[in-house]
Each structure stands twice: as C-alpha cells, then as structure tokens.
Design a protein around this motif. Structure first.
Motif, PDB file in Angstrom:
ATOM      1  N   PRO A 338     -22.020 -25.384  -1.677  1.00  0.00           N
ATOM      2  CA  PRO A 338     -22.803 -24.254  -2.195  1.00  0.00           C
ATOM      3  C   PRO A 338     -22.133 -22.912  -1.914  1.00  0.00           C
ATOM      4  O   PRO A 338     -21.557 -22.698  -0.845  1.00  0.00           O
ATOM      5  CB  PRO A 338     -24.139 -24.375  -1.445  1.00  0.00           C
ATOM      6  CG  PRO A 338     -24.215 -25.797  -1.014  1.00  0.00           C
ATOM      7  CD  PRO A 338     -22.814 -26.217  -0.751  1.00  0.00           C
ATOM      8  N   ASN A 339     -22.232 -22.005  -2.865  1.00  0.00           N
ATOM      9  CA  ASN A 339     -21.670 -20.674  -2.678  1.00  0.00           C
ATOM     10  C   ASN A 339     -22.297 -19.949  -1.498  1.00  0.00           C
ATOM     11  O   ASN A 339     -21.654 -19.103  -0.862  1.00  0.00           O
ATOM     12  CB  ASN A 339     -21.847 -19.839  -3.955  1.00  0.00           C
ATOM     13  CG  ASN A 339     -20.910 -20.287  -5.067  1.00  0.00           C
ATOM     14  OD1 ASN A 339     -19.821 -20.781  -4.800  1.00  0.00           O
ATOM     15  ND2 ASN A 339     -21.349 -20.132  -6.314  1.00  0.00           N
ATOM     16  N   ALA A 340     -23.539 -20.285  -1.177  1.00  0.00           N
ATOM     17  CA  ALA A 340     -24.217 -19.618  -0.065  1.00  0.00           C
ATOM     18  C   ALA A 340     -23.493 -19.868   1.252  1.00  0.00           C
ATOM     19  O   ALA A 340     -23.488 -19.010   2.144  1.00  0.00           O
ATOM     20  CB  ALA A 340     -25.664 -20.106   0.029  1.00  0.00           C
ATOM     21  N   VAL A 341     -22.863 -21.030   1.396  1.00  0.00           N
ATOM     22  CA  VAL A 341     -22.109 -21.351   2.614  1.00  0.00           C
ATOM     23  C   VAL A 341     -20.928 -20.400   2.758  1.00  0.00           C
ATOM     24  O   VAL A 341     -20.673 -19.850   3.837  1.00  0.00           O
ATOM     25  CB  VAL A 341     -21.628 -22.816   2.570  1.00  0.00           C
ATOM     26  CG1 VAL A 341     -20.636 -23.100   3.692  1.00  0.00           C
ATOM     27  CG2 VAL A 341     -22.807 -23.765   2.655  1.00  0.00           C
ATOM     28  N   LEU A 342     -20.219 -20.188   1.646  1.00  0.00           N
ATOM     29  CA  LEU A 342     -19.061 -19.296   1.680  1.00  0.00           C
ATOM     30  C   LEU A 342     -19.493 -17.841   1.801  1.00  0.00           C
ATOM     31  O   LEU A 342     -18.813 -17.036   2.456  1.00  0.00           O
ATOM     32  CB  LEU A 342     -18.207 -19.508   0.434  1.00  0.00           C
ATOM     33  CG  LEU A 342     -17.643 -20.923   0.262  1.00  0.00           C
ATOM     34  CD1 LEU A 342     -16.830 -21.026  -1.023  1.00  0.00           C
ATOM     35  CD2 LEU A 342     -16.784 -21.305   1.457  1.00  0.00           C
ATOM     36  N   ASP A 343     -20.603 -17.500   1.181  1.00  0.00           N
ATOM     37  CA  ASP A 343     -21.099 -16.121   1.277  1.00  0.00           C
ATOM     38  C   ASP A 343     -21.450 -15.762   2.721  1.00  0.00           C
ATOM     39  O   ASP A 343     -21.208 -14.642   3.177  1.00  0.00           O
ATOM     40  CB  ASP A 343     -22.339 -15.940   0.394  1.00  0.00           C
ATOM     41  CG  ASP A 343     -22.009 -16.009  -1.087  1.00  0.00           C
ATOM     42  OD1 ASP A 343     -20.815 -15.874  -1.436  1.00  0.00           O
ATOM     43  OD2 ASP A 343     -22.945 -16.209  -1.891  1.00  0.00           O
ATOM     44  N   LYS A 344     -21.997 -16.732   3.451  1.00  0.00           N
ATOM     45  CA  LYS A 344     -22.354 -16.492   4.854  1.00  0.00           C
ATOM     46  C   LYS A 344     -21.100 -16.224   5.685  1.00  0.00           C
ATOM     47  O   LYS A 344     -21.080 -15.317   6.540  1.00  0.00           O
ATOM     48  CB  LYS A 344     -23.114 -17.699   5.399  1.00  0.00           C
ATOM     49  CG  LYS A 344     -23.681 -17.514   6.800  1.00  0.00           C
ATOM     50  CD  LYS A 344     -24.467 -18.752   7.232  1.00  0.00           C
ATOM     51  CE  LYS A 344     -25.013 -18.579   8.655  1.00  0.00           C
ATOM     52  NZ  LYS A 344     -25.750 -19.808   9.101  1.00  0.00           N
ATOM     53  N   ALA A 345     -20.045 -16.989   5.421  1.00  0.00           N
ATOM     54  CA  ALA A 345     -18.792 -16.765   6.138  1.00  0.00           C
ATOM     55  C   ALA A 345     -18.195 -15.413   5.780  1.00  0.00           C
ATOM     56  O   ALA A 345     -17.685 -14.691   6.653  1.00  0.00           O
ATOM     57  CB  ALA A 345     -17.802 -17.883   5.816  1.00  0.00           C
ATOM     58  N   LYS A 346     -18.268 -15.052   4.509  1.00  0.00           N
ATOM     59  CA  LYS A 346     -17.714 -13.753   4.081  1.00  0.00           C
ATOM     60  C   LYS A 346     -18.496 -12.600   4.698  1.00  0.00           C
ATOM     61  O   LYS A 346     -17.905 -11.596   5.137  1.00  0.00           O
ATOM     62  CB  LYS A 346     -17.766 -13.649   2.550  1.00  0.00           C
ATOM     63  CG  LYS A 346     -17.173 -12.359   2.000  1.00  0.00           C
ATOM     64  CD  LYS A 346     -15.691 -12.240   2.335  1.00  0.00           C
ATOM     65  CE  LYS A 346     -15.008 -11.116   1.570  1.00  0.00           C
ATOM     66  NZ  LYS A 346     -15.512  -9.783   1.870  1.00  0.00           N
ATOM     67  N   THR A 347     -19.793 -12.733   4.781  1.00  0.00           N
ATOM     68  CA  THR A 347     -20.608 -11.693   5.418  1.00  0.00           C
ATOM     69  C   THR A 347     -20.225 -11.532   6.880  1.00  0.00           C
ATOM     70  O   THR A 347     -20.110 -10.410   7.393  1.00  0.00           O
ATOM     71  CB  THR A 347     -22.099 -12.043   5.291  1.00  0.00           C
ATOM     72  OG1 THR A 347     -22.450 -12.103   3.909  1.00  0.00           O
ATOM     73  CG2 THR A 347     -22.962 -11.000   5.993  1.00  0.00           C
ATOM     74  N   TRP A 348     -20.026 -12.657   7.564  1.00  0.00           N
ATOM     75  CA  TRP A 348     -19.612 -12.589   8.974  1.00  0.00           C
ATOM     76  C   TRP A 348     -18.280 -11.862   9.104  1.00  0.00           C
ATOM     77  O   TRP A 348     -18.113 -11.018   9.999  1.00  0.00           O
ATOM     78  CB  TRP A 348     -19.507 -13.995   9.556  1.00  0.00           C
ATOM     79  CG  TRP A 348     -19.266 -14.019  11.038  1.00  0.00           C
ATOM     80  CD1 TRP A 348     -20.201 -14.142  12.023  1.00  0.00           C
ATOM     81  CD2 TRP A 348     -17.999 -13.882  11.713  1.00  0.00           C
ATOM     82  NE1 TRP A 348     -19.614 -14.088  13.262  1.00  0.00           N
ATOM     83  CE2 TRP A 348     -18.255 -13.934  13.100  1.00  0.00           C
ATOM     84  CE3 TRP A 348     -16.698 -13.717  11.281  1.00  0.00           C
ATOM     85  CZ2 TRP A 348     -17.242 -13.831  14.061  1.00  0.00           C
ATOM     86  CZ3 TRP A 348     -15.676 -13.607  12.235  1.00  0.00           C
ATOM     87  CH2 TRP A 348     -15.955 -13.667  13.597  1.00  0.00           C
ATOM     88  N   LEU A 349     -17.341 -12.162   8.234  1.00  0.00           N
ATOM     89  CA  LEU A 349     -16.032 -11.512   8.292  1.00  0.00           C
ATOM     90  C   LEU A 349     -16.165  -9.999   8.098  1.00  0.00           C
ATOM     91  O   LEU A 349     -15.532  -9.203   8.805  1.00  0.00           O
ATOM     92  CB  LEU A 349     -15.107 -12.089   7.220  1.00  0.00           C
ATOM     93  CG  LEU A 349     -14.604 -13.513   7.476  1.00  0.00           C
ATOM     94  CD1 LEU A 349     -13.955 -14.084   6.216  1.00  0.00           C
ATOM     95  CD2 LEU A 349     -13.608 -13.530   8.631  1.00  0.00           C
ATOM     96  N   ASP A 350     -17.003  -9.598   7.167  1.00  0.00           N
ATOM     97  CA  ASP A 350     -17.195  -8.166   6.893  1.00  0.00           C
ATOM     98  C   ASP A 350     -17.875  -7.454   8.061  1.00  0.00           C
ATOM     99  O   ASP A 350     -17.568  -6.292   8.354  1.00  0.00           O
ATOM    100  CB  ASP A 350     -18.037  -7.976   5.618  1.00  0.00           C
ATOM    101  CG  ASP A 350     -17.301  -8.423   4.368  1.00  0.00           C
ATOM    102  OD1 ASP A 350     -16.049  -8.509   4.402  1.00  0.00           O
ATOM    103  OD2 ASP A 350     -17.975  -8.712   3.357  1.00  0.00           O
TER     104      ASP A 350
END
Length: 370
Positions: A338-350
C-alpha cells in the motif's frame, strides 16, 4: 596455475600403513620427537594428496576426514603441531586447479584451536593462525573470486567466534576496506566483504577515522551499487562498532531512506528476485538475526548510544511495515504494498532530517545522503 602433483602413490601407501600409529599419536598429550615427526609427515601427505588428479573426486572427503580427526581425536598438544602444518600445506595448493584451491582454502578456514560443543551450543574456536594465509588470498589480484569469498567468510568466523587481538582485527579490517574500495567487484564478493568487515569490531583506523562505518554508509547511499550489497551495508551498520562520536541519526535516516526507496522499486517490479533478501537484511539493521548479536534497537538501550533510543525506535516503526510489505507478500504472485506504508516512511524522513551529513570525526560528508 600449478598442476604439479605434490605427493605420489608410495607416500599414500605410507599414510595407509602408518594409520594406526598416527591415531595413537593423535591421542597423546606428552609428545615425543618421534610423535611430532610422524604427525608432521602424515599431515603433509594428507593435505597434499589433494594435488593428485586421481583424488579430484575425493577432495571434500579428504578435507572432512582430516577436520573430523582433528576435532575428535587430536589432543590440544597434537592440534598445536598438526594445525599449522595443515595451513602451511594448504597454502601450497592455492595456485592449483580451482576445485583444489576451493577445498584447500576451506580447510584453512575450518581449523580450530578448540572444537565446538554442540550440546552446549558453543561454537568451535577458530585458529588465529589462519589470518595471514587468508589475507594473502584477499590481496591476490589473480585469485578466483570464489576462493576470496571463502577466505572472507573464514576471517568473519574468526572475528565472530575467535579471540584475535586488536592488531589482528585491524589488519583484517584494513584489508577488507581496501578491497571494498576497488571498482567493479563481483556482487557476491562485495556482499561478503561488507558482512565480514562489520564483524571485525574495529571502529577507527590509524588516522582515527571511523572507516568501517564510513565505508558501509557510502555503499548504502550509492544508488549505483547492487541492491543486495546496499542492503547488506544497512545490516552491517546495525552491528558494526560505534561510539558516541558516530552520527547515529544520519545512519538511521539513511537506512529508512533506503527502505523507502526499496519499497518504491518493489512496487514498480515486485517479481525481482532480490527483494526478499534485501528486506530481511534491512530488518536485521534494527533487530539482531541471532542471539548474542547486536543491532540498532538493542544497542540504543544503553550507553554510548542510548541518546538515540527514541529516534531509532521511531525509525524502526516505519521501516517494519516496508519490510513486511515484501516478506509477507505472496512469493508466486507478489503485489505492490500500500502507498500508505511508503507515505509513512516519507513523512518520517521529512520530519527527522539528520543534523549534518558527516558520519563521525575526520571523514568527509556522505555524498548522495540527506
């Protein structure tokens, strides 16, 4: 390549005739000069028979018999005579045809100071005298890559289960870092070196640079490197020696960034064969893969890395769903996570940028990081 046979049929007959005497001598704790002479001569024949063409189909059996006798029959006094002879004679075979070289190098790596105790789950203690012969293998530009992989694995076993002194560990690390700095390494060999060097327990080189952490981080952030090698670098960063001078925020940030990138590429091509390996190696950057080992989550529970405990734990929380998105997928027919999994990681990185792009003292900032 050397095809010379280093023993003859008469010597093999001599080995057969002297078998009972040899077994008797191997059980002795107080060796006489005649015992030492017999052990030395028979060990030489046992090893060098691997050079004979007629023995090519028996190489593994020769190696296993000798290893078994050393572990089960030999007293410590006998091992102190026989093991150096085994290693010396194996070195004489390292320019012979590849099957001979492979078994000779394997036999060097299998030499022990003390046999293991399976009932107590105590591994065998490797013979520290294997160090120089195996380093020569790594340093030989003409040596076959498969032999180099065996040598690197043997040195890793020495660092894991043996007790080499700091200067020995440093020489091993220096050689492996030198090898990793060479261009166009075979992926198999490069991945083995990355894993092995992380077990040397060395932090600084002579210029007080954290050169292992730096090299592993450089590999991790280099998109030109194979995926499996970068994933192995992530695992290595989870266990390699660090102190309070290491920028663990940057280390963890780059592992999360790698996991995010891996997830994106998995979704684009979920059938690629390397993803499951990569995902598991990223997991082991945070969670130890075996009891008694270390990884970022365990190491940040106490000084000197305890100041990073919350940050590393939060990084793991966003990496784990990416890992599971690969490992829990249907192997035969994998689907995009799911894209939500990757979005969560991207948010953490930001939200968790590293304070700077320098791993530690006396090293250059990481290129391609951030």
């Amino acid at each position: 390549m050397n095809n010379q046979e280093l023993v003859n049929a008469a010597q093999l007959q001599q080995l057969k005739r002297n078998g009972p005497q040899l077994f008797t001598a191997m059980g002795q704790s107080n060796l006489k000069q005649s015992d030492i002479a017999l052990l030395t001569e028979m060990t030489q024949i046992q090893v060098l028979q691997m050079s004979m063409k007629e023995k090519r189909t028996e190489l593994a059996d020769i190696r296993e018999r000798l290893k078994r006798d050393l572990n089960l029959r030999a007293t410590p006094a006998v091992r102190s005579v026989m093991v150096p002879e085994v290693i010396k004679n194996c070195e004489a075979l390292l320019q012979h045809p590849l099957p001979v070289r492979l078994n000779a190098c394997l036999l060097i790596t299998e030499m022990n100071e003390e046999p293991g105790q399976l009932a107590r789950q105590v591994p065998a203690k490797p013979w520290v005298g294997m160090t120089d012969p195996l380093l020569k293998v790594l340093n030989d530009p003409e040596q076959h890559i498969a032999v180099k992989v065996i040598a690197a694995n043997g040195l890793m076993r020495l660092c894991q289960d043996g007790s080499p002194k700091v200067d020995v560990r440093s020489r091993i690390a220096d050689t492996m870092i030198s090898e990793l700095s060479k261009p166009s390494l075979h992926e198999w060999y490069q991945r083995t070196l990355v894993q092995a060097v992380s077990f040397t327990d060395v932090l600084f080189d002579k210029a007080r640079r954290p050169y292992i952490v730096q090299k592993l981080a450089e590999i991790l952030v280099d998109s030109k490197q194979p995926w499996s090698v970068r994933a192995e670098a992530a695992a290595g960063l989870g266990r390699t020696n660090m102190n309070g001078e290491i920028n663990v925020s940057l280390v963890s940030h780059e592992i999360v960034r790698f996991a995010h990138e891996m997830g994106q590429q998995f979704n684009a091509n979920p059938n690629a064969p390397h993803w499951r390996y990569c995902a598991f190696r990223v997991y082991t950057a945070y969670k130890p893969e075996a009891s008694g080992r270390q990884a970022l989550l365990t190491r940040t529970q106490s000084p000197p890395l305890s100041g990073y405990r919350a940050e590393v734990a939060s990084a793991y929380d966003v990496v784990l769903p990416v890992v599971n998105g690969v490992l829990s997928n249907n192997v035969a027919n994998p689907k995009a996570m799911p894209n939500a999994v990757l979005d969560k990681a991207k948010t953490w990185l930001d939200q968790n940028p590293p304070p700077n792009l320098t791993i530690g003292p006396n090293v250059k900032p990481l290129r391609n990081a951030g």
